[in-house]
Write a protein that holds these residues in place. Structure first.
Motif, PDB file in Angstrom:
ATOM      1  N   ARG A  37       0.810  -1.218   0.000  1.00 17.47           N
ATOM      2  CA  ARG A  37       0.000   0.000   0.000  1.00 17.47           C
ATOM      3  C   ARG A  37       0.849   1.277   0.000  1.00 17.47           C
ATOM      4  O   ARG A  37       0.530   2.249  -0.659  1.00 17.47           O
ATOM      5  N   GLU A  38       1.976   1.238   0.749  1.00 13.86           N
ATOM      6  CA  GLU A  38       2.816   2.436   0.896  1.00 13.86           C
ATOM      7  C   GLU A  38       3.362   2.930  -0.432  1.00 13.86           C
ATOM      8  O   GLU A  38       3.775   4.073  -0.559  1.00 13.86           O
ATOM      9  N   LYS A  39       3.421   2.032  -1.433  1.00 10.68           N
ATOM     10  CA  LYS A  39       4.026   2.429  -2.723  1.00 10.68           C
ATOM     11  C   LYS A  39       2.991   3.004  -3.677  1.00 10.68           C
ATOM     12  O   LYS A  39       3.303   3.271  -4.835  1.00 10.68           O
ATOM     13  N   LEU A  40       1.746   3.137  -3.213  1.00 16.54           N
ATOM     14  CA  LEU A  40       0.695   3.604  -4.122  1.00 16.54           C
ATOM     15  C   LEU A  40       0.139   4.963  -3.695  1.00 16.54           C
ATOM     16  O   LEU A  40       0.092   5.289  -2.504  1.00 16.54           O
ATOM     17  N   TYR A  41      -0.295   5.700  -4.686  1.00 13.04           N
ATOM     18  CA  TYR A  41      -0.938   7.002  -4.478  1.00 13.04           C
ATOM     19  C   TYR A  41      -1.952   7.134  -5.607  1.00 13.04           C
ATOM     20  O   TYR A  41      -1.702   6.660  -6.713  1.00 13.04           O
ATOM     21  N   VAL A  42      -3.078   7.790  -5.346  1.00 16.34           N
ATOM     22  CA  VAL A  42      -4.115   7.870  -6.376  1.00 16.34           C
ATOM     23  C   VAL A  42      -4.504   9.324  -6.591  1.00 16.34           C
ATOM     24  O   VAL A  42      -4.498  10.119  -5.652  1.00 16.34           O
ATOM     25  N   THR A  43      -4.844   9.661  -7.847  1.00 21.49           N
ATOM     26  CA  THR A  43      -5.402  10.995  -8.100  1.00 21.49           C
ATOM     27  C   THR A  43      -6.825  10.844  -8.644  1.00 21.49           C
ATOM     28  O   THR A  43      -7.131   9.861  -9.333  1.00 21.49           O
ATOM     29  N   SER A  61      -9.591   7.871 -12.310  1.00 23.41           N
ATOM     30  CA  SER A  61      -8.719   7.706 -11.146  1.00 23.41           C
ATOM     31  C   SER A  61      -7.418   7.136 -11.655  1.00 23.41           C
ATOM     32  O   SER A  61      -7.404   6.061 -12.262  1.00 23.41           O
ATOM     33  N   GLU A  62      -6.319   7.842 -11.430  1.00 23.90           N
ATOM     34  CA  GLU A  62      -5.022   7.341 -11.881  1.00 23.90           C
ATOM     35  C   GLU A  62      -4.249   6.806 -10.680  1.00 23.90           C
ATOM     36  O   GLU A  62      -4.162   7.473  -9.647  1.00 23.90           O
ATOM     37  N   ILE A  63      -3.704   5.617 -10.854  1.00 23.09           N
ATOM     38  CA  ILE A  63      -2.970   4.982  -9.754  1.00 23.09           C
ATOM     39  C   ILE A  63      -1.480   5.117 -10.034  1.00 23.09           C
ATOM     40  O   ILE A  63      -1.013   4.765 -11.124  1.00 23.09           O
TER      41      ILE A  63
END
Ligand code: SER
Length: 387
Positions: free
Chosen positions: A116-122, A168-170
């Motif tokens: 999870r820590e390696k992901l960010y979403v816009t 939503s971009e991951i």
């Protein structure tokens, strides 16, 4: 995981959730389609996103080869490719967008083992026509992922008219240390997957109307995913490009950037040729011609005696096999070589013409026109020759 494992994991995940696997089409859209090449996985599905029933149902998954010329100037960096493959999943008026986001996260976490820590979403923050995508914002928050709202960066369309919607971009953290900043503030966050809530259609007048059905369209660039999962620094440091990066440096010594341009353009040219295109001065043929001439320009910068005839059969064969193309290896090599000969003659002629006294000093618009119309020298090659 090698590339085949990664593709299988993706397709199986969606098949287990009721998606039918559809065969990806070639790079060439049908004749009625105004664009030159297939630019995304959803492209061949446009009529079905607009409401025509798909013969294989409402849940689909596939792997589609794509070509984008909009990114041509980015080629040579660590993440862009001209021809690439896209893993895609679709709900054609079936399940909702939050479901797609939840499955997406499940696959990244459990199927591919991404922490999870390696992901960010816009997500889409809204504009004067469409409100903010609060549903996605809440879903990502429930899933415990950091999320950021942006403007038109989170709006997806395949062109000025047609199906479109907020997305939503991951993003995946590619930095060495622990994650820092966010996708809009730190470029080490690299986009890997896009989930589009495709529910609107833009008309010729620029207005938006609801599509007949509410769809989900997701697309994930295969090569980028592979590079992330294999821990490479770039899309070229993957099993897909291993033979290229092993063999080409033994043939030609190039700086890293030029090597990536040559590899990308050579491989992309082969796939385009494999799909039946031949170099010409218009349309698809011109895109192919530009790719070949750009790669030759990089190749000849230090040593004009370099030639694509040195290209090992293995690289051509593996590329054709990977893209399931039935063309003979020799045919691809002949097309490349023929174009190399033409370009070499053109440059020779161009050099002779440009050495005339009237072309010393800066060229005018008229000069460029004359060189193009009379001698077939496009502006970009003239600029190259003058350098
Ligand atoms: N259409 C979106 C894209 O190309 C998702 O498939 O990114």
């Amino acid at each position: 995981m090698n590339t085949d494992d990664i593709v299988r994991t993706f397709l199986d995940f969606y098949r287990e959730r009721g998606h039918e696997s559809i065969t990806g089409s070639t790079l060439l859209p049908p004749p009625s389609d105004p664009v030159l090449f297939t630019t995304s996985g959803m492209h061949p599905l446009t009529p079905y996103l607009q409401g025509r029933p798909h013969p294989q149902g409402r849940r689909l998954v596939n792997l589609q080869r794509c070509l984008r010329t909009t990114d041509l100037d980015d080629i040579g960096d660590l993440t862009h490719l001209t021809v690439f493959e896209m893993l895609g999943s679709w709900s054609l008026g079936d399940y909702d967008h939050p479901q797609s986001l939840r499955w997406g996260y499940e696959l990244l976490r459990d199927g591919f083992g991404i922490p999870r820590e390696k992901l960010y979403v816009t997500v889409f923050g809204g504009d004067e026509q469409v409100g903010p995508d609060l549903e996605s914002l809440h879903t990502w928050r429930e899933l415990g992922l950091p999320v950021e709202s942006t403007g038109d960066e989170n709006w997806w369309s395949n062109g000025p008219v047609g199906p479109c919607g907020p997305d939503s971009e991951i993003f995946y953290w590619t930095g060495d240390g622990p994650p820092e900043g966010s996708p809009t503030t730190d470029s080490r966050w690299v986009e890997i997957w896009n989930h589009v809530h495709m529910r609107l259609e833009r008309g010729e007048d620029g207005g938006l109307v609801p599509l007949r059905q509410v769809n989900v369209d997701t697309g994930m660039g295969l090569e980028r995913l592979v590079s992330v999962l294999q821990g490479g620094r770039s899309v070229y440091e993957t099993d897909l490009f291993e033979p290229w990066m092993r063999i080409l440096p033994t043939l030609w010594v190039l700086d890293d950037h030029s090597m990536r341009v040559v590899v990308d353009h050579l491989r992309s040219s082969m796939v385009v040729i494999g799909d039946g295109v031949r170099p010409s001065n218009t349309g698809r043929g011109y895109v192919l011609r530009r790719l070949i001439r750009r790669l030759l320009t990089s190749l000849w910068r230090d040593d004009p005696s370099r030639t694509v005839s040195d290209l090992p059969v293995e690289l051509v064969g593996r590329t054709l096999d990977h893209f399931r193309q039935s063309l003979e290896v020799d045919t691809v090599r002949e097309v490349l070589l023929d174009e190399e000969r033409r370009f070499s003659h053109l440059l020779e002629r161009g050099r002779r013409v440009l050495s005339r006294p009237e072309f010393r000093g800066p060229l005018s618009e008229e000069d460029y026109l004359y060189l193009h119309d009379t001698h077939g020298l496009p502006r970009e090659w003239v600029a190259g020759l003058l350098r």
